[in-house]
Design an enzyme around this catalytic site. Structure first.
Site, short mmCIF file in Angstrom:
data_model
loop_
_atom_site.label_atom_id
_atom_site.label_comp_id
_atom_site.label_asym_id
_atom_site.label_seq_id
_atom_site.Cartn_x
_atom_site.Cartn_y
_atom_site.Cartn_z
N CYS A 139 0.84 -1.20 0.00
CA CYS A 139 0.00 0.00 0.00
C CYS A 139 0.87 1.25 0.00
O CYS A 139 1.41 1.64 1.05
CB CYS A 139 -0.93 0.00 1.21
SG CYS A 139 -2.04 1.43 1.27
N CYS A 142 -0.45 4.13 2.13
CA CYS A 142 -0.31 3.88 3.56
C CYS A 142 1.12 4.11 4.04
O CYS A 142 1.35 4.71 5.09
CB CYS A 142 -0.70 2.44 3.91
SG CYS A 142 -2.35 1.93 3.40
N ASP A 143 2.09 3.61 3.27
CA ASP A 143 3.47 3.54 3.75
C ASP A 143 4.47 4.41 3.00
O ASP A 143 5.63 4.50 3.40
CB ASP A 143 3.96 2.08 3.68
CG ASP A 143 3.08 1.14 4.49
OD1 ASP A 143 2.52 1.58 5.50
OD2 ASP A 143 2.97 -0.04 4.12
#
Length: 315
Positions: A139, A142-143
């Site tokens: 992701c 997300c990261d």
């Protein structure tokens, strides 16, 4: 007997349980593995509104504790199938559904919420699971921020891979786009925009064959590079990257429900933003349904929408 059975104890399912209980109904949550879904493997969550920083495990645990404290019952058992219960005097107004588990147990409710999530497709490399959260990610949104100023690679050839590469190019010093073919399935305008980026390099007709690690502070190992093999020449080379973002698709686990809800060609439950499957009494929430954005926030939103829809259906 509970009013609503929720299949899946990820963020969508647990959010649904919270809303069902707060609406004055009772919820049973059935989960095959452990609570939390994919988010439990994320070391840090920094994109959930109102929470500056939290580990995925702590986030999931807080959701679980909140649902249980409100009275939701969580049962750890894999679901085998869903059956419609023949109408009776007790269920004449709202038909019942029976959820049968792998252990042979049966649970009945007036409404069911499918929140089974979806699993990221893995590359199948040695130590891939071990290095998830230590350089390997599925992701970018997300990261990605954790790799600001660092070199990374994206593996994939669809829209998700191209969008991930575009997103990461704004943070990272270098972005390698690794694809097993010459051409891309993603939209041409995104590809053209990527080609114009000075810090983006395409590695085509290639596959990732090995994850390379280095020790951090003499102890914790993390990703330090990937080995890629050219499918045409057979030659291998190493790319020095600190992050590998795998974007080769997701796999929903909805086959057990295809007899009661419609699935799209990719196996996702065909339902819109109202989370209504079209089958009376069955709703869906989270990554298992057709949707454009799959994030914690959208999972929680789906859970609330599906729960309130189920409660309104029951009456």
């Amino acid at each position: 007997m509970a009013d609503v059975i929720i299949i899946g104890a990820g963020p969508a399912g647990l959010s649904a349980a919270i809303y069902v209980q707060r609406a004055g109904k009772t919820a049973q949550v059935l989960e095959a593995m452990t609570y939390g879904g994919q988010i439990v493997n994320t070391p840090e969550v920094e994109n959930y509104p109102g929470i500056k920083n939290i580990s995925g495990f702590d986030f999931a645990t807080a959701l679980y504790d909140q649902a249980v404290s409100l009275g939701a019952e969580v049962i750890f058992d894999a679901v085998d199938r869903i059956e419609k219960v023949e109408a009776s005097e007790e269920s004449a107004d709202v038909p019942l559904w029976r959820v049968v588990t792998a252990s042979g147990a049966g649970y009945e409710a007036k409404a069911v919420i499918l929140a089974t999530g979806a699993k990221n497709r893995k590359l199948g490399l040695d130590r891939e699971e071990e290095l998830t959260g230590k350089g390997v990610s599925y992701c970018a949104t997300c990261d990605g921020a954790f790799f600001k100023g660092k070199p990374v690679a994206v593996n994939g050839g669809g829209n998700t891979a191209l969008e991930d590469a575009m997103f990461l190019s704004n943070y990272c010093s270098k972005v390698y786009v690794i694809h097993r073919r010459e051409g891309f399935r993603g939209e041409p305008h995104i590809l053209d925009a990527l080609k114009a980026k000075e810090n983006v390099e395409f590695v085509l007709n290639a596959t990732v064959t090995r994850l390379i690690t280095a020790s951090e502070d003499g102890a914790r190992e993390k990703l330090s590079g990937v080995e890629v093999k050219d499918k045409i020449t057979g030659e291998s080379r190493e790319l020095a990257v600190e992050g590998l973002f795998v974007a080769i698709g997701q796999e929903p686990a909805n086959q057990s429900f295809e007899n009661v809800v419609p699935l799209d060609p990719h196996g996702y439950i065909a339902a819109g933003e109202d989370c209504d499957t079209g089958t009376p009494g069955i709703f869906t929430a989270g990554d298992c349904r057709t949707k454009a954005v799959r994030q914690l926030t959208t999972a929680a939103s789906d859970g609330a929408i599906a729960a309130l829809a189920a409660c309104n259906y029951i009456g």
